[in-house]
Write a protein that holds these residues in place. Structure first.
Motif, PDB file in Angstrom:
ATOM      1  N   ALA A 153      -4.947   3.731   4.071  1.00 38.20           N
ATOM      2  CA  ALA A 153      -6.224   3.016   3.970  1.00 38.20           C
ATOM      3  C   ALA A 153      -6.911   3.008   5.327  1.00 38.20           C
ATOM      4  O   ALA A 153      -6.305   2.593   6.321  1.00 38.20           O
ATOM      5  CB  ALA A 153      -5.999   1.597   3.493  1.00 38.20           C
ATOM      6  N   LEU A 183      -6.484  -2.348  -0.963  1.00 39.28           N
ATOM      7  CA  LEU A 183      -5.390  -1.712  -0.230  1.00 39.28           C
ATOM      8  C   LEU A 183      -5.473  -1.946   1.271  1.00 39.28           C
ATOM      9  O   LEU A 183      -4.656  -1.411   2.029  1.00 39.28           O
ATOM     10  CB  LEU A 183      -5.362  -0.220  -0.538  1.00 39.28           C
ATOM     11  N   ALA A 214       0.810  -1.223   0.000  1.00 38.99           N
ATOM     12  CA  ALA A 214       0.000   0.000   0.000  1.00 38.99           C
ATOM     13  C   ALA A 214       0.842   1.272   0.000  1.00 38.99           C
ATOM     14  O   ALA A 214       0.548   2.208  -0.758  1.00 38.99           O
ATOM     15  CB  ALA A 214      -0.979  -0.016   1.170  1.00 38.99           C
TER      16      ALA A 214
END
Length: 476
Positions: free
Chosen positions: A177, A200, A83
């Motif tokens: 996220a 993610l 991510a």
């Protein structure tokens, strides 16, 4: 110290997003002096908060999904996405929200850039209030083009203003996220951002008030995307509305119309758009502030000789590529009128007519699977009074699809006008189909008859062979 300056141009453009930039480019190529006004970042919504960042977030998601379906490669694509690396690449693609490169491009075409809030101040006149309060008065000999785009529309819900909800801007620019994300809506922004953030690391819940996702496409498009989101771990709830939203400590609490209580860290409302025309001085030329602007096919505002509205603000098709198309049409029309051309080419598919707005608007939804469509759906064609036939194909029947991905799932549909035997609409859903839709756009815009399409031979073995299968099914 405030300084007032009055400068005359041939054309003044409000908004330096992709649409405004294209208007300025076309009018400069035609030799017209052009000023362009921008209150935020040069490059606009698409460059910093929409097309570019969203696709940067989605590309690794789609690539991993594709790799998981390829024998011999699937085992390498089972882990979680990196991510931080994805978000860092997103930041790179939006130039860290700095517009130096876009400014250099505007200067390179010879247009003059004014930073600040541009407002109409009567016919052919625009005032610009700069960031330091400086004032400029710009007058337009030939045209003022409103290219200010649209903004996210938030519903009137109890408690919403206190919870700092996400709109598309926050969804594409978030630095991490959220653990739990609620997405309200079933359109393109909703499904793309649900796809991205689920992959993610967020636990995503999608709340759709209507009957399904992607309601403007063929029903099977939303059905296949909903299936994939569910398989990815998202909770997709159809026919569900939000009654209230609040924060309890650090937790966001949503109550639905069914009485369910849902908890999350963030909530994204992707429930519509509104025109960014509320503070551009429309009242000074007899128009309603905050309204969509009605235009003819040269993109000139109804009952005006000099005012144009291009892109989202005219509400024809809220898509960057369609706005840029409109900009090319409008730029040509402005230049022709400035040159005194007595009769513009405004017939169907003429050089000064945005005919594609009515017949061949393409769109790709970058989910897994991708959904792509152009022209009319079956329901839209029937509602418009056409005598039509829809032809459907299971894309797994296409040899190229099976090679593209193991267990390929997808569907294609073409809508044929039975009287003229030309295509009115095409929809594809499946991995990789976004690259197919331009061929459909050409067929529709070119009004290519079915009997001529039969001689457009698709390469084997590609997914494009779907065209052969559709035509075989139509001819029987």
């Amino acid at each position: 110290m405030t300084e007032t300056e009055s400068i005359a141009y041939d054309v003044v453009v409000l908004g330096a997003g992709p649409v405004g930039e294209n208007v300025a480019d076309r009018t400069r190529v035609a030799g017209l002096s052009t000023a362009i006004v921008e209150s935020e970042l040069v490059g606009g919504e698409c460059s910093y908060w929409a097309c570019m960042p969203s696709k940067a977030l989605l590309r690794p998601v789609i690539a991993r999904a594709d790799a998981r379906r390829v024998p011999g490669l699937a085992h390498l694509a089972q882990g979680a996405l990196d991510a931080p690396a994805v978000l860092a690449h997103r930041d790179y693609e939006v130039s860290d929200w700095k517009d130096d490169g876009q400014v250099a491009w505007v200067e390179g075409i010879g247009a003059d850039l004014y930073r600040g809030l541009g407002r109409l101040a009567g016919p052919r006149t625009v005032t610009v209030t700069g960031p330091d309060g400086e004032q400029h008065v710009l007058t337009a000999r030939h045209a003022v083009a409103v290219c200010t785009g649209s903004r996210a529309l938030l519903p009137d819900l109890p408690g919403l203003s206190e919870v700092n909800p996400w709109t598309s801007r926050e969804a594409t620019s978030a630095k991490a996220a959220p653990g739990r994300l609620i997405v309200v809506g079933g359109g393109v922004v909703a499904v793309e951002m649900a796809t991205a953030w689920q992959a993610l690391g967020s636990q995503v819940t999608v709340l759709v008030r209507g009957k399904g996702l992607l309601s403007r496409m063929e029903p099977f498009a939303g059905e296949l995307v909903a299936e994939a989101l569910t398989e990815a771990g998202a909770d997709v709830r159809i026919g569900t509305s939000v009654e209230s939203v609040r924060r309890e400590g650090g937790t966001l609490v949503v109550v639905t119309d069914a009485g369910d209580r849902l908890e999350a860290d963030e909530i994204l409302f992707a429930t519509g758009r509104a025109p960014r025309t509320e503070d551009i001085g429309l009242e000074t030329v007899g128009l309603k502030p905050g309204s969509w602007l009605s235009v003819d096919d040269t993109l000139r505002v109804t009952d005006s000789e000099w005012l144009y509205a291009i892109g989202d603000v005219n509400h024809r098709a809220l898509l960057t590529h369609q706005g840029k198309y409109q900009a090319r049409i409008a730029g040509a029309a402005i230049a022709a009128r400035a040159a005194g051309v007595p009769l513009l080419e405004t017939d169907r598919w003429g050089a000064h007519s945005a005919t594609a707005d009515h017949a061949a608007v393409p769109q790709v939804v970058f989910t897994d699977p991708e959904a792509a469509a152009v022209g009319l759906s079956l329901a839209e064609a029937e509602e418009a009074g056409h005598r039509v036939r829809a032809v459907d194909i299971d894309l797994s029947r296409v040899a190229g699809a099976g090679l593209y991905a193991d267990g390929y799932r997808g569907r294609g549909r073409m809508v044929v006008d039975l009287d003229s035997e030309i295509l009115l609409g095409v929809t594809f859903v499946g991995p990789g189909v976004g690259e197919l839709i331009h061929s459909a756009s050409i067929a529709i815009a070119g009004e290519v008859p079915i009997n001529r399409l039969w001689h457009a031979v698709p390469s084997y073995p590609t997914i494009s062979e779907v065209w052969l299968r559709l035509l075989e099914a139509y001819r029987g």
